[in-house]
Design a protein around this motif. Structure first.
Motif, PDB file in Angstrom:
ATOM      1  N   LEU A 109      83.912  16.009  82.045  1.00 22.99           N
ATOM      2  CA  LEU A 109      83.265  17.319  81.972  1.00 22.99           C
ATOM      3  C   LEU A 109      82.539  17.504  80.650  1.00 22.99           C
ATOM      4  O   LEU A 109      81.442  18.065  80.598  1.00 22.99           O
ATOM      5  CB  LEU A 109      84.309  18.428  82.170  1.00 22.99           C
ATOM      6  CG  LEU A 109      84.933  18.510  83.570  1.00 22.99           C
ATOM      7  CD1 LEU A 109      86.095  19.491  83.587  1.00 22.99           C
ATOM      8  CD2 LEU A 109      83.891  18.917  84.602  1.00 22.99           C
ATOM      9  N   LEU A 158      78.842  18.917  79.944  1.00 24.97           N
ATOM     10  CA  LEU A 158      78.862  20.302  79.485  1.00 24.97           C
ATOM     11  C   LEU A 158      79.632  20.394  78.174  1.00 24.97           C
ATOM     12  O   LEU A 158      80.870  20.315  78.177  1.00 24.97           O
ATOM     13  CB  LEU A 158      79.507  21.217  80.538  1.00 24.97           C
ATOM     14  CG  LEU A 158      79.458  22.726  80.230  1.00 24.97           C
ATOM     15  CD1 LEU A 158      78.011  23.227  80.293  1.00 24.97           C
ATOM     16  CD2 LEU A 158      80.320  23.498  81.216  1.00 24.97           C
ATOM     17  N   TYR A 202      81.489  27.068  76.751  1.00 27.15           N
ATOM     18  CA  TYR A 202      82.424  27.852  77.562  1.00 27.15           C
ATOM     19  C   TYR A 202      83.725  28.053  76.780  1.00 27.15           C
ATOM     20  O   TYR A 202      84.038  27.279  75.865  1.00 27.15           O
ATOM     21  CB  TYR A 202      82.715  27.164  78.899  1.00 27.15           C
ATOM     22  CG  TYR A 202      83.352  25.801  78.790  1.00 27.15           C
ATOM     23  CD1 TYR A 202      84.748  25.649  78.811  1.00 27.15           C
ATOM     24  CD2 TYR A 202      82.569  24.648  78.673  1.00 27.15           C
ATOM     25  CE1 TYR A 202      85.331  24.407  78.714  1.00 27.15           C
ATOM     26  CE2 TYR A 202      83.155  23.399  78.578  1.00 27.15           C
ATOM     27  CZ  TYR A 202      84.530  23.285  78.597  1.00 27.15           C
ATOM     28  OH  TYR A 202      85.108  22.051  78.494  1.00 27.15           O
ATOM     29  N   LEU A 237      88.518  25.355  81.841  1.00 30.47           N
ATOM     30  CA  LEU A 237      87.596  24.845  82.856  1.00 30.47           C
ATOM     31  C   LEU A 237      88.331  24.157  84.012  1.00 30.47           C
ATOM     32  O   LEU A 237      87.999  24.370  85.186  1.00 30.47           O
ATOM     33  CB  LEU A 237      86.598  23.883  82.218  1.00 30.47           C
ATOM     34  CG  LEU A 237      85.320  23.586  83.013  1.00 30.47           C
ATOM     35  CD1 LEU A 237      84.576  24.853  83.355  1.00 30.47           C
ATOM     36  CD2 LEU A 237      84.419  22.639  82.235  1.00 30.47           C
ATOM     37  N   TYR A 268      83.580  23.459  89.213  1.00 28.24           N
ATOM     38  CA  TYR A 268      84.179  24.155  88.082  1.00 28.24           C
ATOM     39  C   TYR A 268      83.246  25.272  87.616  1.00 28.24           C
ATOM     40  O   TYR A 268      82.025  25.071  87.522  1.00 28.24           O
ATOM     41  CB  TYR A 268      84.426  23.184  86.924  1.00 28.24           C
ATOM     42  CG  TYR A 268      85.294  22.003  87.299  1.00 28.24           C
ATOM     43  CD1 TYR A 268      86.678  22.054  87.164  1.00 28.24           C
ATOM     44  CD2 TYR A 268      84.719  20.831  87.794  1.00 28.24           C
ATOM     45  CE1 TYR A 268      87.473  20.972  87.512  1.00 28.24           C
ATOM     46  CE2 TYR A 268      85.507  19.739  88.140  1.00 28.24           C
ATOM     47  CZ  TYR A 268      86.884  19.814  87.999  1.00 28.24           C
ATOM     48  OH  TYR A 268      87.655  18.737  88.352  1.00 28.24           O
ATOM     49  N   ALA A 271      82.270  27.717  84.572  1.00 26.67           N
ATOM     50  CA  ALA A 271      82.392  27.908  83.127  1.00 26.67           C
ATOM     51  C   ALA A 271      81.937  29.317  82.754  1.00 26.67           C
ATOM     52  O   ALA A 271      80.929  29.806  83.273  1.00 26.67           O
ATOM     53  CB  ALA A 271      81.549  26.879  82.386  1.00 26.67           C
ATOM     54  N   ALA A 306      77.989  28.341  83.258  1.00 22.09           N
ATOM     55  CA  ALA A 306      77.562  27.102  83.920  1.00 22.09           C
ATOM     56  C   ALA A 306      78.436  26.811  85.128  1.00 22.09           C
ATOM     57  O   ALA A 306      79.536  27.351  85.272  1.00 22.09           O
ATOM     58  CB  ALA A 306      77.627  25.927  82.949  1.00 22.09           C
ATOM     59  N   VAL A 358      79.780  23.201  87.169  1.00 18.85           N
ATOM     60  CA  VAL A 358      79.850  21.739  87.137  1.00 18.85           C
ATOM     61  C   VAL A 358      80.366  21.284  88.504  1.00 18.85           C
ATOM     62  O   VAL A 358      81.380  21.794  88.980  1.00 18.85           O
ATOM     63  CB  VAL A 358      80.784  21.234  86.028  1.00 18.85           C
ATOM     64  CG1 VAL A 358      80.696  19.712  85.923  1.00 18.85           C
ATOM     65  CG2 VAL A 358      80.439  21.876  84.682  1.00 18.85           C
ATOM     66  N   ALA A 403      76.079  19.304  85.655  1.00 14.60           N
ATOM     67  CA  ALA A 403      76.347  20.625  85.080  1.00 14.60           C
ATOM     68  C   ALA A 403      75.033  21.381  84.993  1.00 14.60           C
ATOM     69  O   ALA A 403      74.041  20.866  84.458  1.00 14.60           O
ATOM     70  CB  ALA A 403      76.971  20.503  83.693  1.00 14.60           C
ATOM     71  N   SER A 436      72.386  20.965  82.199  1.00 15.02           N
ATOM     72  CA  SER A 436      73.032  20.627  80.936  1.00 15.02           C
ATOM     73  C   SER A 436      73.237  19.125  80.833  1.00 15.02           C
ATOM     74  O   SER A 436      73.077  18.536  79.763  1.00 15.02           O
ATOM     75  CB  SER A 436      74.377  21.351  80.814  1.00 15.02           C
ATOM     76  OG  SER A 436      75.108  20.876  79.706  1.00 15.02           O
TER      77      SER A 436
END
Length: 217
Positions: free
Chosen positions: A50, A54, A59, A63, A84, A86, A94, A96, A114, A122
């Motif tokens: 992750l 990102l 964040y 997450l 996910y 964020a 965001a 993901v 992301a 991202s």
């Protein structure tokens, strides 16, 4: 003679039962401790993956705990896959999620993507593929910086019709001797942005609503 034989058999049974009990306890303890280490390793691997797409500075929520499963044809995943959410200071920052390019040269290519709340990418990383070493494997960051060309891109930048490789009058480079692989990744990434554009508001709203539900006393 028979009583002595019976006593011996009972003694042996007791020893075997005790040995079996100890063995089961040792195996159970080993499995438990091993399972904990395996789970910790999996969690660390997820966190590292992750962080690749990102940065943690974008964040402040947990997450991994925000994960849900998503199943959308735009992502072409063979089964429901993790997504996910964020947030930063209580606001969406965001999403993901996984996407699949089903039309790679040697098979499906799995991606981790992301997308920021403003619709910009991202990061994108390839997490699984079977492409040709020395040619198609340049989609890996370890082999080439090509995958970084998606950073900061969105549905409108470049223009929608420019989401393709240069051989197809698109924005993105292809590889010498290998066009099918990057073409598949570009297409899958664009489809992922379409998914984000269509679903992000509902996903963010659902997640934030869940966070506001008061806990039972």
């Amino acid at each position: 003679m028979l009583p002595e034989l019976s006593r011996s058999m009972l003694k042996n049974r007791a020893v075997l039962a005790a040995f079996a009990a100890v063995t089961v306890a040792v195996v159970a303890f080993t499995q438990l401790s091993t399972a904990e280490r395996i789970e910790q390793s999996i969690q660390q691997a997820r966190e590292m993956a992750l962080a690749e797409v990102l940065p943690p500075s974008l964040y402040d929520n947990a997450l991994l705990e925000s994960m849900s499963l998503v199943d959308d044809p735009l992502l072409s995943n063979p089964q429901p896959s993790p997504l996910y959410v964020a947030t930063l200071n209580g606001e969406p920052s965001a999403l993901v999620f996984n996407a699949t390019a089903p039309d790679g040269y040697s098979g499906s290519i799995r991606l981790l993507i992301a997308v920021l709340a403003n619709g910009q990418i991202s990061g994108v990383r390839v997490i699984q593929h079977k492409e040709t070493p020395g040619l198609g494997d340049k989609i890996e960051l370890a082999k080439s910086p090509w995958i970084l060309s998606f950073n900061d891109k969105s549905l409108s930048q470049p223009a929608f019709e420019r989401w393709g490789v240069k051989k197809d009058q698109g924005e993105f480079d292809q590889f010498a001797g290998a066009t099918i692989t990057p073409r598949a990744v570009v297409k899958a990434t664009q489809q992922a942005l379409v998914f984000f554009d269509q679903r992000q508001q509902d996903i963010f709203n659902t997640y934030l609503a869940q966070q506001r539900v008061p806990e039972e006393e």
